[in-house]
Design a protein around this motif. Structure first.
Motif, mmCIF file in Angstrom:
data_model
loop_
_atom_site.group_PDB
_atom_site.id
_atom_site.type_symbol
_atom_site.label_atom_id
_atom_site.label_comp_id
_atom_site.label_asym_id
_atom_site.label_seq_id
_atom_site.Cartn_x
_atom_site.Cartn_y
_atom_site.Cartn_z
ATOM 1 N N ASN A 189 0.841 -1.187 0.000
ATOM 2 C CA ASN A 189 0.000 0.000 0.000
ATOM 3 C C ASN A 189 0.881 1.243 0.000
ATOM 4 O O ASN A 189 1.772 1.380 0.846
ATOM 5 C CB ASN A 189 -0.900 0.026 1.233
ATOM 6 C CG ASN A 189 -2.052 -0.962 1.135
ATOM 7 O OD1 ASN A 189 -2.162 -1.705 0.167
ATOM 8 N ND2 ASN A 189 -2.901 -0.974 2.146
ATOM 9 N N VAL A 190 0.624 2.155 -0.922
ATOM 10 C CA VAL A 190 1.367 3.411 -0.951
ATOM 11 C C VAL A 190 0.645 4.486 -0.144
ATOM 12 O O VAL A 190 1.226 5.523 0.189
ATOM 13 C CB VAL A 190 1.581 3.880 -2.405
ATOM 14 C CG1 VAL A 190 2.487 2.904 -3.138
ATOM 15 C CG2 VAL A 190 0.268 4.036 -3.146
ATOM 16 N N MET A 191 -0.625 4.282 0.134
ATOM 17 C CA MET A 191 -1.402 5.091 1.054
ATOM 18 C C MET A 191 -2.616 4.252 1.452
ATOM 19 O O MET A 191 -2.810 3.153 0.942
ATOM 20 C CB MET A 191 -1.834 6.420 0.403
ATOM 21 C CG MET A 191 -2.646 6.262 -0.872
ATOM 22 S SD MET A 191 -3.087 7.828 -1.638
ATOM 23 C CE MET A 191 -4.253 8.459 -0.435
ATOM 24 N N ARG A 192 -3.397 4.753 2.392
ATOM 25 C CA ARG A 192 -4.508 3.966 2.872
ATOM 26 C C ARG A 192 -5.443 3.602 1.711
ATOM 27 O O ARG A 192 -5.867 4.461 0.936
ATOM 28 C CB ARG A 192 -5.292 4.728 3.941
ATOM 29 C CG ARG A 192 -6.504 3.952 4.453
ATOM 30 C CD ARG A 192 -7.235 4.732 5.524
ATOM 31 N NE ARG A 192 -6.415 4.874 6.719
ATOM 32 C CZ ARG A 192 -6.866 5.456 7.851
ATOM 33 N NH1 ARG A 192 -8.073 5.975 7.889
ATOM 34 N NH2 ARG A 192 -6.081 5.546 8.905
ATOM 35 N N ASN A 193 -5.725 2.298 1.572
ATOM 36 C CA ASN A 193 -6.647 1.756 0.573
ATOM 37 C C ASN A 193 -6.147 1.877 -0.870
ATOM 38 O O ASN A 193 -6.902 1.605 -1.799
ATOM 39 C CB ASN A 193 -8.026 2.415 0.668
ATOM 40 C CG ASN A 193 -8.698 2.171 1.994
ATOM 41 O OD1 ASN A 193 -8.443 1.146 2.634
ATOM 42 N ND2 ASN A 193 -9.545 3.090 2.417
ATOM 43 N N TYR A 234 -7.505 0.873 -5.970
ATOM 44 C CA TYR A 234 -7.961 1.833 -4.953
ATOM 45 C C TYR A 234 -9.316 1.363 -4.430
ATOM 46 O O TYR A 234 -10.296 1.321 -5.170
ATOM 47 C CB TYR A 234 -8.076 3.231 -5.534
ATOM 48 C CG TYR A 234 -8.486 4.291 -4.522
ATOM 49 C CD1 TYR A 234 -7.965 4.281 -3.232
ATOM 50 C CD2 TYR A 234 -9.388 5.283 -4.865
ATOM 51 C CE1 TYR A 234 -8.329 5.253 -2.310
ATOM 52 C CE2 TYR A 234 -9.761 6.261 -3.950
ATOM 53 C CZ TYR A 234 -9.224 6.232 -2.666
ATOM 54 O OH TYR A 234 -9.593 7.182 -1.753
ATOM 55 N N ASP A 235 -9.349 0.992 -3.155
ATOM 56 C CA ASP A 235 -10.592 0.593 -2.507
ATOM 57 C C ASP A 235 -11.263 1.833 -1.931
ATOM 58 O O ASP A 235 -10.908 2.291 -0.841
ATOM 59 C CB ASP A 235 -10.314 -0.430 -1.405
ATOM 60 C CG ASP A 235 -9.718 -1.720 -1.950
ATOM 61 O OD1 ASP A 235 -10.179 -2.162 -3.015
ATOM 62 O OD2 ASP A 235 -8.793 -2.267 -1.320
ATOM 63 N N LEU A 236 -12.220 2.360 -2.670
ATOM 64 C CA LEU A 236 -12.910 3.557 -2.206
ATOM 65 C C LEU A 236 -13.699 3.270 -0.940
ATOM 66 O O LEU A 236 -13.886 4.153 -0.103
ATOM 67 C CB LEU A 236 -13.837 4.100 -3.300
ATOM 68 C CG LEU A 236 -13.143 4.692 -4.539
ATOM 69 C CD1 LEU A 236 -12.815 3.615 -5.553
ATOM 70 C CD2 LEU A 236 -14.013 5.745 -5.193
ATOM 71 N N LEU A 242 -11.652 0.374 -7.521
ATOM 72 C CA LEU A 242 -11.224 0.766 -8.851
ATOM 73 C C LEU A 242 -9.805 0.266 -9.073
ATOM 74 O O LEU A 242 -8.932 0.447 -8.214
ATOM 75 C CB LEU A 242 -11.274 2.288 -9.001
ATOM 76 C CG LEU A 242 -10.781 2.862 -10.337
ATOM 77 C CD1 LEU A 242 -11.721 2.468 -11.467
ATOM 78 C CD2 LEU A 242 -10.667 4.392 -10.244
ATOM 79 N N SER A 243 -9.555 -0.352 -10.217
ATOM 80 C CA SER A 243 -8.207 -0.863 -10.498
ATOM 81 C C SER A 243 -7.814 -0.563 -11.927
ATOM 82 O O SER A 243 -8.651 -0.535 -12.834
ATOM 83 C CB SER A 243 -8.129 -2.370 -10.238
ATOM 84 O OG SER A 243 -8.950 -3.080 -11.130
ATOM 85 N N VAL A 244 -6.520 -0.353 -12.105
ATOM 86 C CA VAL A 244 -5.913 -0.180 -13.425
ATOM 87 C C VAL A 244 -4.791 -1.199 -13.525
ATOM 88 O O VAL A 244 -3.890 -1.223 -12.682
ATOM 89 C CB VAL A 244 -5.367 1.244 -13.626
ATOM 90 C CG1 VAL A 244 -4.749 1.378 -15.010
ATOM 91 C CG2 VAL A 244 -6.458 2.283 -13.419
ATOM 92 N N VAL A 291 -9.086 -1.133 -17.280
ATOM 93 C CA VAL A 291 -9.571 -0.345 -16.152
ATOM 94 C C VAL A 291 -10.879 -0.976 -15.691
ATOM 95 O O VAL A 291 -11.800 -1.163 -16.506
ATOM 96 C CB VAL A 291 -9.807 1.130 -16.531
ATOM 97 C CG1 VAL A 291 -10.333 1.912 -15.338
ATOM 98 C CG2 VAL A 291 -8.526 1.755 -17.065
ATOM 99 N N SER A 292 -10.954 -1.336 -14.416
ATOM 100 C CA SER A 292 -12.120 -2.068 -13.914
ATOM 101 C C SER A 292 -12.675 -1.391 -12.671
ATOM 102 O O SER A 292 -11.921 -0.966 -11.790
ATOM 103 C CB SER A 292 -11.765 -3.518 -13.594
ATOM 104 O OG SER A 292 -11.355 -4.214 -14.747
ATOM 105 N N LEU A 293 -13.987 -1.326 -12.615
ATOM 106 C CA LEU A 293 -14.710 -0.825 -11.454
ATOM 107 C C LEU A 293 -15.553 -1.966 -10.919
ATOM 108 O O LEU A 293 -16.384 -2.526 -11.643
ATOM 109 C CB LEU A 293 -15.599 0.359 -11.818
ATOM 110 C CG LEU A 293 -16.394 0.998 -10.671
ATOM 111 C CD1 LEU A 293 -15.452 1.698 -9.704
ATOM 112 C CD2 LEU A 293 -17.423 1.978 -11.221
ATOM 113 N N ALA A 294 -15.354 -2.342 -9.660
ATOM 114 C CA ALA A 294 -16.107 -3.425 -9.030
ATOM 115 C C ALA A 294 -16.897 -2.851 -7.859
ATOM 116 O O ALA A 294 -16.366 -2.073 -7.064
ATOM 117 C CB ALA A 294 -15.169 -4.533 -8.545
ATOM 118 N N ALA A 295 -18.163 -3.250 -7.765
ATOM 119 C CA ALA A 295 -19.025 -2.700 -6.724
ATOM 120 C C ALA A 295 -19.929 -3.786 -6.167
ATOM 121 O O ALA A 295 -20.402 -4.660 -6.912
ATOM 122 C CB ALA A 295 -19.873 -1.549 -7.271
ATOM 123 N N ALA A 296 -20.144 -3.737 -4.867
ATOM 124 C CA ALA A 296 -21.135 -4.574 -4.202
ATOM 125 C C ALA A 296 -22.248 -3.642 -3.727
ATOM 126 O O ALA A 296 -22.243 -3.178 -2.580
ATOM 127 C CB ALA A 296 -20.509 -5.326 -3.034
#
Length: 632
Positions: A189-193, A234-236, A242-244, A291-296
């Motif tokens: 992790n380079v920063m939180r989440n 990046y876990d919002l 969101l991932s690249v 580029v992928s966006l995953a959501a629950a």
């Protein structure tokens, strides 16, 4: 180039140490020893999270194999035949229950990867160390994954990290003829989440020196392949991610065209055998970004929406340039470019007794004018009664395709299954000739048996009728009477007797016999057997976790298919008939601390055999390796 390997390896390890020493602010002390490998949305990248018929190969299973590429991972699976060229870097052929690789979808995190040239993908270019698991869909509803691929689907789910402590992974493997495989990976992790993972892989084989005639095992069989990968995630929130991701490949591979069967006195001797081509080679430049966006959206990770946009830019350069000491009198420079771009949405939803899956995609193939393809599908797994599970599915691509599957659990350890599909709109669009069936009717049935801690296995029959099936060939009139049906009997089993294990797979393939130049062909071996017997347990007071034993293969008679290097595709061969044949290996994989030690003694019986004309497989040889995964 090979001198760069230890330098880059040391740089990666140093970077891991430096990063570990500077990532100390805010919640560090409390989070220092938190979970190192964690995925808040565990089904991200899956093609079918509710499908129990999927065969899952985990990263742990792969770690316990001395593999060279993903082909080695797939070779022992029931229903899959891998036509090995024994030439690292050159594209092997995957055959699933009689359908060749142009009918098999290759996906990475649910994103299609098949190349626009030839409609397959060279699995040497996907680093195994980036894989979290492999999902195999090979049954009646295999084409549901993308709506286009009747043979089946191989989906590679990549690793996701969320770790405050840096994780570093290093793998090194070495074999005969200067074979070497190095992989370095790092994540933190380079920063939180927000997590960054990077990796580099190198395959080398033979020599790149002109004085050595670019020699591997045979002249002009060398390989020098590099791949670089990265993933930023990046876990919002625990419901949104969101991932690249990016994977690039740069390879240079000698294409010796196999051994000249007519002029070589001994085809298995690398120094006496003459190859078909002393100066042809290929260069690959691949760049793949997604580029992928995953959501629950409902708070449950079983209800998952994934939206992916991807762009693949690939160039294959075939060269036969007459600039070496031995030449064939031909001069050719052929460039094959392929651009693939698109978007794909997947949604899985659990509701009462129903498990629903949806997908839709828009896919374009270029370079221009771009060819656009659209597809959509829906699947529902329904449990009206506790022992009975029904699945219905439908897709629309060029036409409507549909099917159904059923599973009835007679007892907690015994289940029956059956399925059928009618896929009428499966036109594969390629830059070459059509290379796959355009319609298919499929049926399968079988039994699954699971006795905890003792036995796990299945046996089944798969029947497929195909229309307008075509194979690429150099002359359209060469091949007539193409096979229009395949019947496959497949079985697999795993017996556990304490720390001793027996595993095996078997396939009997009934197939048509097309004619090429008046010769009746057996394109694939009718019988394929594989198995292993091994010990798996802890020794030395628990300090050594060991898996060691013997494994073997048997292949029936065939005339086979051979690579056509000029275009990078496979075509039927009428040159010779070979087999039956088989081989046996001794292997050991042991974990000591954070390190895995791999050792394999291949083909201990020194059997001389082929899986493709004319690419002799190795006689007795040794390969070994070591891999580490450690923190800080």
């Amino acid at each position: 180039m090979k001198r760069l390997i230890p330098i880059l390896t040391g740089t990666a390890l140093l970077a891991a140490r430096l990063t570990a020493g500077t990532a100390e602010p805010d919640t560090v002390a409390a989070a220092r020893d938190t979970i190192v490998y964690f995925d808040p949305l565990p089904n991200t990248g899956s093609i079918a999270p509710f499908d129990p018929s999927l065969r899952i190969i985990t990263a742990n299973e792969m770690t316990l194999k001395e593999y060279r590429s993903l082909y080695d991972i797939l070779a022992g699976e029931a229903g899959i035949f891998v036509r090995d060229l024994a030439a690292p870097g050159q594209k092997n052929q995957i055959v699933v229950n009689g359908l060749h690789d142009a009918s098999v979808a290759v996906m990475v995190d649910g994103v299609p990867y098949n190349d626009g040239n030839g409609w397959s993908y060279n699995l040497w270019n996907i680093p195994v160390d980036m894989i979290d698991r492999v999902e195999l869909s090979l049954g009646a509803g295999a084409f549901f994954s993308d709506g286009w691929s009747p043979g089946g689907t191989v989906n590679i789910v990549t690793k996701d990290f969320s770790n405050n402590r840096p994780v570093t992974r290093l793998r090194y493997s070495q074999g005969v003829d200067n074979y070497v495989h190095t992989d370095v990976g790092f994540a933190q992790n380079v920063m939180r989440n927000l997590n960054l993972s990077l990796g580099m892989s190198h395959h080398g084989f033979g020599t790149s020196k002109e004085l050595s005639l670019f020699r591997g095992r045979f002249f002009n069989s060398n390989d020098d392949a590099w791949s670089f990968r990265g993933k930023l995630r990046y876990d919002l929130s625990d419901r949104l991610s969101l991932s690249v991701s990016h994977l690039s490949n740069r390879t240079r591979t000698g294409l010796h065209g196999g051994v000249n069967y007519e002029t070589s006195s001994v085809i298995f001797d690398g120094y006496q055998a003459e190859v078909e081509n002393y100066d042809s080679y290929e260069k690959l430049f691949h760049s793949q970004t997604a580029v992928s966006l995953a959501a629950a959206p409902f708070g449950d990770s079983l209800n998952l929406l994934t939206l992916s946009a991807y762009y693949h830019d690939r160039l294959r350069q075939y060269r036969d340039e007459e600039n070496r000491s031995q030449a064939n009198g031909l001069f050719e420079q052929l460039d094959q470019s392929s651009i693939r771009r698109g978007v794909m949405a997947r949604f899985s939803f659990a509701m009462s007794e129903h498990r629903l899956q949806f997908f839709t995609s828009v896919d374009e193939l270029g370079p221009g004018p771009f060819i656009r393809r659209q597809s959509a599908g829906v699947k529902d797994r329904w449990s009206p009664l506790e022992p009975l599970h029904l699945t219905v599915f439908a897709t629309y691509a060029d036409g409507l395709s549909y099917g159904a599957e059923a599973e009835f659990r007679l007892t907690p350890w015994l289940a029956l299954y059956a399925g059928g599909a009618d896929a009428s709109g499966l036109t594969n669009i390629t830059r070459l000739h059509a290379t796959a069936a355009q319609s298919m009717q499929s049926a399968d049935a079988g039994v699954r048996v699971t006795v905890p801690d003792f036995f796990d296995g299945r046996a089944g029959v798969i029947y497929r009728t195909l229309s307008r099936i075509e194979y690429y060939d150099t002359t359209a009139a060469d091949l007539t009477g193409s096979a229009d049906h395949f019947e496959s009997v497949v079985a697999s089993g795993h017996v556990m007797l304490g720390e001793f294990h027996l595993e095996g797979t078997a396939q009997y393939l009934m197939q048509g016999s097309p004619l090429r130049n008046g010769t009746s062909l057996t394109l694939y071996p009718e019988v394929v057997l594989s198995g292993s017997a091994y010990f798996r347990g802890a020794l030395a007071d628990g300090h050594l976790d060991l898996k060691a034993g013997v494994r073997g293969w048997f292949y029936g008679e065939q005339s086979g298919m051979e690579p056509y290097d000029r275009l990078g595709v496979w075509l039927p061969s009428s040159q010779l008939t070979y087999g039956p044949s088989g081989s046996m290996d001794l292997f050991a994989v042991g974990r000591i601390g954070d390190a895995y030690i791999h050792l394999i003694w291949e083909n201990v019986t020194n059997t001389r055999y082929l899986l493709a004309p004319v690419y002799p497989l190795y006689e007795r040889n040794v390969r070994f390796g070591v891999s580490w995964e450690f923190l800080d």
